[in-house]
Design an enzyme around this catalytic site. Structure first.
Site, mmCIF file in Angstrom:
data_model
loop_
_atom_site.group_PDB
_atom_site.id
_atom_site.type_symbol
_atom_site.label_atom_id
_atom_site.label_comp_id
_atom_site.label_asym_id
_atom_site.label_seq_id
_atom_site.Cartn_x
_atom_site.Cartn_y
_atom_site.Cartn_z
ATOM 1 N N TYR A 145 47.851 -103.522 54.573
ATOM 2 C CA TYR A 145 47.163 -102.276 54.202
ATOM 3 C C TYR A 145 46.597 -102.380 52.785
ATOM 4 C CZ TYR A 145 46.626 -97.185 53.524
ATOM 5 O OH TYR A 145 46.141 -95.919 53.274
ATOM 6 N N VAL A 187 56.579 -89.338 54.783
ATOM 7 C CA VAL A 187 57.770 -88.622 54.349
ATOM 8 C C VAL A 187 57.682 -87.105 54.571
ATOM 9 C CG1 VAL A 187 57.091 -88.426 51.896
ATOM 10 C CG2 VAL A 187 59.501 -88.516 52.521
HETATM 11 P P1 NAD Z 1 45.354 -91.072 60.206
HETATM 12 O O1 NAD Z 1 46.118 -92.218 60.746
HETATM 13 O O2 NAD Z 1 45.684 -89.710 60.687
HETATM 14 O O3 NAD Z 1 43.790 -91.275 60.419
HETATM 15 C C1 NAD Z 1 43.178 -92.528 60.591
HETATM 16 C C2 NAD Z 1 42.179 -92.408 61.737
HETATM 17 O O4 NAD Z 1 41.487 -93.669 61.885
HETATM 18 C C3 NAD Z 1 42.863 -92.120 63.077
HETATM 19 O O5 NAD Z 1 42.166 -91.096 63.755
HETATM 20 C C4 NAD Z 1 42.758 -93.446 63.839
HETATM 21 O O6 NAD Z 1 42.740 -93.287 65.230
HETATM 22 C C5 NAD Z 1 41.461 -94.005 63.276
HETATM 23 N N1 NAD Z 1 41.366 -95.473 63.366
HETATM 24 C C6 NAD Z 1 42.310 -96.389 63.014
HETATM 25 N N2 NAD Z 1 41.848 -97.638 63.246
HETATM 26 C C7 NAD Z 1 40.581 -97.492 63.724
HETATM 27 C C8 NAD Z 1 39.589 -98.423 64.148
HETATM 28 N N3 NAD Z 1 39.801 -99.739 64.133
HETATM 29 N N4 NAD Z 1 38.400 -97.930 64.606
HETATM 30 C C9 NAD Z 1 38.174 -96.599 64.661
HETATM 31 N N5 NAD Z 1 39.082 -95.678 64.280
HETATM 32 C C10 NAD Z 1 40.267 -96.127 63.819
HETATM 33 O O7 NAD Z 1 45.510 -91.161 58.608
HETATM 34 P P2 NAD Z 1 44.944 -90.218 57.457
HETATM 35 O O8 NAD Z 1 46.088 -89.835 56.618
HETATM 36 O O9 NAD Z 1 44.059 -89.170 58.018
HETATM 37 O O10 NAD Z 1 44.097 -91.268 56.611
HETATM 38 C C11 NAD Z 1 42.679 -91.318 56.660
HETATM 39 C C12 NAD Z 1 42.171 -92.330 55.644
HETATM 40 O O11 NAD Z 1 42.588 -91.944 54.320
HETATM 41 C C13 NAD Z 1 42.684 -93.752 55.861
HETATM 42 O O12 NAD Z 1 41.662 -94.674 55.589
HETATM 43 C C14 NAD Z 1 43.784 -93.897 54.838
HETATM 44 O O13 NAD Z 1 43.961 -95.231 54.431
HETATM 45 C C15 NAD Z 1 43.259 -93.028 53.707
HETATM 46 N N6 NAD Z 1 44.369 -92.555 52.863
HETATM 47 C C16 NAD Z 1 45.209 -91.568 53.287
HETATM 48 C C17 NAD Z 1 46.261 -91.154 52.500
HETATM 49 C C18 NAD Z 1 47.200 -90.063 52.896
HETATM 50 O O14 NAD Z 1 48.150 -89.800 52.168
HETATM 51 N N7 NAD Z 1 47.012 -89.366 53.991
HETATM 52 C C19 NAD Z 1 46.473 -91.782 51.248
HETATM 53 C C20 NAD Z 1 45.626 -92.797 50.868
HETATM 54 C C21 NAD Z 1 44.560 -93.170 51.673
HETATM 55 N N1 UDP Z 2 60.482 -92.038 52.883
HETATM 56 C C1 UDP Z 2 61.771 -91.557 53.073
HETATM 57 N N2 UDP Z 2 62.101 -91.078 54.302
HETATM 58 C C2 UDP Z 2 61.230 -91.049 55.352
HETATM 59 C C3 UDP Z 2 59.914 -91.531 55.147
HETATM 60 C C4 UDP Z 2 59.574 -92.033 53.905
HETATM 61 O O1 UDP Z 2 62.582 -91.551 52.148
HETATM 62 O O2 UDP Z 2 61.611 -90.596 56.432
HETATM 63 C C5 UDP Z 2 60.120 -92.521 51.538
HETATM 64 C C6 UDP Z 2 59.428 -93.878 51.525
HETATM 65 O O3 UDP Z 2 60.388 -94.929 51.499
HETATM 66 C C7 UDP Z 2 58.625 -93.786 50.239
HETATM 67 C C8 UDP Z 2 58.231 -92.305 50.167
HETATM 68 O O4 UDP Z 2 59.168 -91.613 51.005
HETATM 69 O O5 UDP Z 2 59.414 -94.107 49.133
HETATM 70 C C9 UDP Z 2 56.814 -92.024 50.655
HETATM 71 O O6 UDP Z 2 56.666 -92.630 51.923
HETATM 72 P P1 UDP Z 2 55.371 -92.463 52.818
HETATM 73 O O7 UDP Z 2 55.522 -93.404 53.977
HETATM 74 O O8 UDP Z 2 55.132 -91.032 53.095
HETATM 75 O O9 UDP Z 2 54.162 -92.929 51.878
HETATM 76 P P2 UDP Z 2 53.915 -94.188 50.930
HETATM 77 O O10 UDP Z 2 55.167 -94.997 50.794
HETATM 78 O O11 UDP Z 2 52.816 -94.935 51.595
HETATM 79 O O12 UDP Z 2 53.540 -93.574 49.636
#
Ligand code: NAD
Ligand code: UDP
Length: 314
Positions: A145, A187
């Site tokens: 990732y 989380v």
């Molecule tokens: P999510 O998993 O709900 O959404 C991702 C979407 O992309 C899903 O609908 C999935 O089906 C689609 N997808 C995955 N692989 C694909 C592919 N090969 N072709 C077409 N569609 C595909 O996650 P989210 O939280 O909504 O995240 C959306 C974006 O924001 C992602 O790029 C993620 O990396 C980025 N992002 C999210 C967070 C967060 O905290 N939610 C933080 C940092 C970055």
């Molecule tokens: N985490 C946790 N319990 C859970 C899921 C996640 O303690 O059931 C912790 C995880 O190890 C991390 C933080 O919560 O330290 C945030 O995790 P998340 O997967 O939401 O996001 P990211 O690690 O990508 O920031």
């Protein structure tokens, strides 16, 4: 003027909120998604809108459409799902970026990349400004990732430098809200679902690691402001809420707000799990018209708890 906008990953958690907002703002939206972690349920309510179109497609394959703007969100975001098929995760970030940049070049569209705070890895600089290059393990279990997203940033910058394309890079910090999947694995959704079901709350590690949680509406506002900012501002720009909490504080807050009888339990911390994370958002404030998060943790959690409570009763 009505713009034609492509949202990859539009049936996901953030994507569905973004599609809804773009339609409400009077645009025409194509939501492209392979439905890996997304679902039709998240966009059911948009399907009646004649300016909304759902296309089931995988961005590791090329896609063509005449559009003015592209928001590239397609990529699983939860560690559980991005580690399920790590090779596919890298392909989605890298080949997907190449295909979307190729499309943007061909139709002269502006394109925004949803990058992540994960590019900072386990950071030695706190809070993290955009100028910090990060500390990422290139061969660890999160690297599919982190490195995929870092490579995508490089691709965006190189298309910009080589072809003078209009690009935008945002680095999203932990975002939560309604329409996360109950089994998403992140989380906030894990803790809320566990608390609502009076099951054990699963803290990984000792719970002293920190995250800064942003409510989804604040993010969507920042994304749109970034897309509409002057062409010379390409980012990367952090979009996150700078209020930092330990995971233990989050667990206690969720138990308190749900009135749950859940007990807190502790498990091993997964490898390369960052110990601290908090955005410096000075750049976003300066360049995006004073943008800053408006919804703080307690208010955002209440809205998210309400959502999951209703969902779990169905
Ligand atoms: P999510 O998993 O709900 O959404 C991702 C979407 O992309 C899903 O609908 C999935 O089906 C689609 N997808 C995955 N692989 C694909 C592919 N090969 N072709 C077409 N569609 C595909 O996650 P989210 O939280 O909504 O995240 C959306 C974006 O924001 C992602 O790029 C993620 O990396 C980025 N992002 C999210 C967070 C967060 O905290 N939610 C933080 C940092 C970055
Ligand atoms: N985490 C946790 N319990 C859970 C899921 C996640 O303690 O059931 C912790 C995880 O190890 C991390 C933080 O919560 O330290 C945030 O995790 P998340 O997967 O939401 O996001 P990211 O690690 O990508 O920031």
């Amino acid at each position: 003027m009505k713009k034609r906008i492509l949202v990859t990953g539009g049936a996901g958690f953030i994507g569905s909120h973004l599609c809804e907002r773009l339609l409400n703002d009077g645009n025409s939206v194509i939501c492209l998604d392979n439905l890996f972690t997304g679902s039709k349920e998240k966009i059911f309510h948009l399907l009646d809108n004649p300016y909304f179109e759902m296309v089931r497609h995988d961005i590791i394959l090329p896609y063509y459409a005449e559009v003015d703007e592209i928001y590239n969100l397609a990529c699983p975001a939860s560690p559980v799902y991005y580690q399920y098929n790590p090779i596919k995760t890298i392909k989605t970030s890298v080949e997907g970026a190449i295909h979307m940049l190729g499309l943007a070049k061909r139709v002269n569209a502006k394109i925004l990349q949803a990058s992540t705070s994960e590019v900072y890895g386990n950071p030695e600089v706190h809070p993290q400004p955009e100028s910090y290059w990060g500390k990422v393990n290139p061969i660890g279990i999160r690297s599919c990732y982190d490195e995929g997203k870092r490579c995508a940033e490089s691709l965006f910058m190189n298309y910009h430098r080589s072809h003078n394309m209009r690009i935008k890079i945002i680095r999203i910090f932990n975002t939560y809200g309604p329409r996360m999947e109950p089994d998403d694995g992140r989380v906030v959704s894990n803790f809320i679902v566990q608390a609502l079901q009076n099951k054990d709350i699963t803290i990984y590690g000792d719970g002293t690691q920190t995250r800064s949680f942003q409510y989804v509406d604040d993010l969507v506002e920042g994304m749109i402001r970034m897309m509409n900012s002057e062409d010379s501002f390409i980012g990367p720009v952090n979009l996150g809420n700078p209020n930092e909490f330990t995971i233990r504080e989050l667990a206690n807050k969720v138990v308190e707000l749900t009135g749950s009888s859940s007990k807190i339990t502790y498990f091993e911390l997964p490898s390369d799990d960052p110990l601290q994370r908090k955005p410096n958002i000075d750049l976003a404030k300066e360049k995006l018209g004073g943008w800053e998060p408006k919804i703080q943790l307690e208010e955002g959690l209440k809205k998210t708890i309400e959502y999951f409570d209703e969902l779990l009763r169905k």
